[in-house]
Design an enzyme around this catalytic site. Structure first.
Site, PDB file in Angstrom:
ATOM      1  N   ALA A  67      70.007 135.243  11.480  1.00  0.00           N
ATOM      2  CA  ALA A  67      69.192 134.421  12.380  1.00  0.00           C
ATOM      3  C   ALA A  67      69.653 132.955  12.484  1.00  0.00           C
ATOM      4  CB  ALA A  67      67.723 134.521  11.957  1.00  0.00           C
ATOM      5  N   ASP A 117      63.898 136.970  10.331  1.00  0.00           N
ATOM      6  CA  ASP A 117      64.370 136.671  11.692  1.00  0.00           C
ATOM      7  C   ASP A 117      63.298 135.987  12.531  1.00  0.00           C
ATOM      8  OD1 ASP A 117      66.274 138.911  10.775  1.00  0.00           O
ATOM      9  OD2 ASP A 117      67.193 137.993  12.537  1.00  0.00           O
ATOM     10  N   LYS A 119      65.497 142.536   8.821  1.00  0.00           N
ATOM     11  CA  LYS A 119      66.335 143.726   8.998  1.00  0.00           C
ATOM     12  C   LYS A 119      65.584 145.015   8.689  1.00  0.00           C
ATOM     13  CE  LYS A 119      69.608 143.971  10.287  1.00  0.00           C
ATOM     14  NZ  LYS A 119      69.763 144.298  11.729  1.00  0.00           N
TER      15      LYS A 119
END
Ligand code: MRU
Length: 354
Positions: free
Chosen positions: A47, A238, A249
């Site tokens: 990210a 993220d 993830k």
């Protein structure tokens, strides 16, 4: 520690992460389109790293527009197209939109005020985003290390390290600092199917720094936590919603559930640029769905019926009640997350206005 990217004024050099750990190769991006392609194809990933790469892409785009002799609102019209294209490259990580919008806002201001050195202003802003990312990771590392007891064995998922950032890392920043402080004796790294960020990147990155690491497949995580005296799980993020729900993830949610069942603290390490203050819960976070071939094919070899239907989400949402703490550059947030995240938003607004 290897550099994920290097800004050289008219070119952004990216480490090609798709080739690691076998080959160390670099990509020279002379225009914003090549950076967009690198983000889409995950040559650069993680990210914070894609956010910073996209900020530099905006600068490249802006320079290109100016070279074509455009000015005023025409510059902004063109730049807005680039902005949209960059934000669409990967939908889940909010750092991307954050960084692109930051450069965009500066371009708008500079064009309204007809600032002569607008290119320099945009470039300095992108460089600052890069520099801030590293210094914030170091702060995250210090706050995170304080949470660990001596000689801990920890587990991580995916790669939230130097490779996913501009350096040092978030979850692996905590690991780096923890190791330096004598808090960590072993890191278990989930391999992270289907693209193997844990095996290819985390295992490699920690090995390069001589930090003890043991690789496991994703389906070994719960058993490893139970049998290897895992003292804490540390992952990256993220996007973090206002209520503390975390997108990270795919596989993170399962790890968090196992950690809860086994009474193991589950920490998320992320800079303030990963918070989406406009998103009230994780349910609305857009989850990237990736090509099914990533699951059907392994390193060029088909490992499933050729046309089998595949579900391949790149991320999942871990609900805030499974999270023990969110480690930021401002300190560790705990329940009630919503109150603490609103406080963080206020602090950031004050910093911008100062
Ligand atoms: O698909 P990727 O490799 O970009 O996903 C990366 C992750 O999920 C990381 O954990 C996250 O971006 C945090 S990186 C500091």
């Amino acid at each position: 520690m290897i550099k994920t990217m290097d800004w050289r004024g008219n070119v952004l050099v990216l480490l090609d992460q798709t080739k690691l750990p076998d080959i160390i190769d670099f990509i020279a991006c002379y225009d914003y389109r090549r950076v967009a392609q690198a983000i889409r194809s995950m040559e650069v990933r993680g990210a914070p790293a894609i956010g910073v790469a996209a900020a530099f892409a905006m600068v490249l785009g802006y320079k290109e527009i100016r070279m074509h002799g455009l000015s005023g609102t025409d510059v902004l019209k063109e730049l807005e197209v680039f902005k949209r294209e960059l934000i669409a490259t990967r939908p889940t990580a909010v750092n991307l939109a954050w960084a692109v919008n930051r450069i965009w806002d500066m371009a708008v201001k500079a064009n309204i005020n007809r600032t002569i050195d607008s290119v320099d202003i945009l470039e300095s802003a992108a460089v600052k985003i890069y520099d801030d990312n590293i210094s914030n990771n170091v702060k995250i590392g210090h706050f995170g290390s304080e949470l660990l007891s001596a000689n801990s064995t920890v587990l991580t998922h995916c790669n939230a390290g130097a490779l996913a950032t501009c350096g040092w890392g978030t979850a692996l920043g905590v690991v780096r600092q923890g190791y330096a402080d004598g808090k960590i004796k072993m890191v278990y790294a989930d391999e992270t199917r289907p693209l193997l960020q844990g095996a290819r990147l985390t295992a490699w990155e920690l090995e390069q720094d001589n930090i003890p690491v043991t690789l496991i497949t994703d389906n070994m995580a719960a058993w490893t936590m139970k049998t290897k005296k895992i003292k804490a799980v540390i992952v990256g993020a993220d996007r973090i919603a206002l209520n503390g729900d975390v997108a990270n993830k795919i596989g993170t949610y399962g790890v968090a559930l196992a950690a809860k069942a086994l009474n193991i603290p589950f920490y998320v390490a992320a800079p303030s640029t990963t918070f989406d203050f406009k998103m009230s819960t994780g349910i609305s976070i857009p989850i990237e769905e990736r090509n099914g071939d990533e699951v059907r094919i392994f390193r060029g070899k088909t490992t499933a019926p050729e046309n089998i239907q595949v579900f391949n989400p790149g991320f999942d949402i871990t609900p805030h009640d499974l999270i023990t703490g969110i480690i930021t550059e401002y300190g560790v947030l705990i329940e009630p997350y919503e109150d603490m995240i609103r406080q963080l938003a206020r602090k950031l607004r004050r910093n911008i206005n100062d």
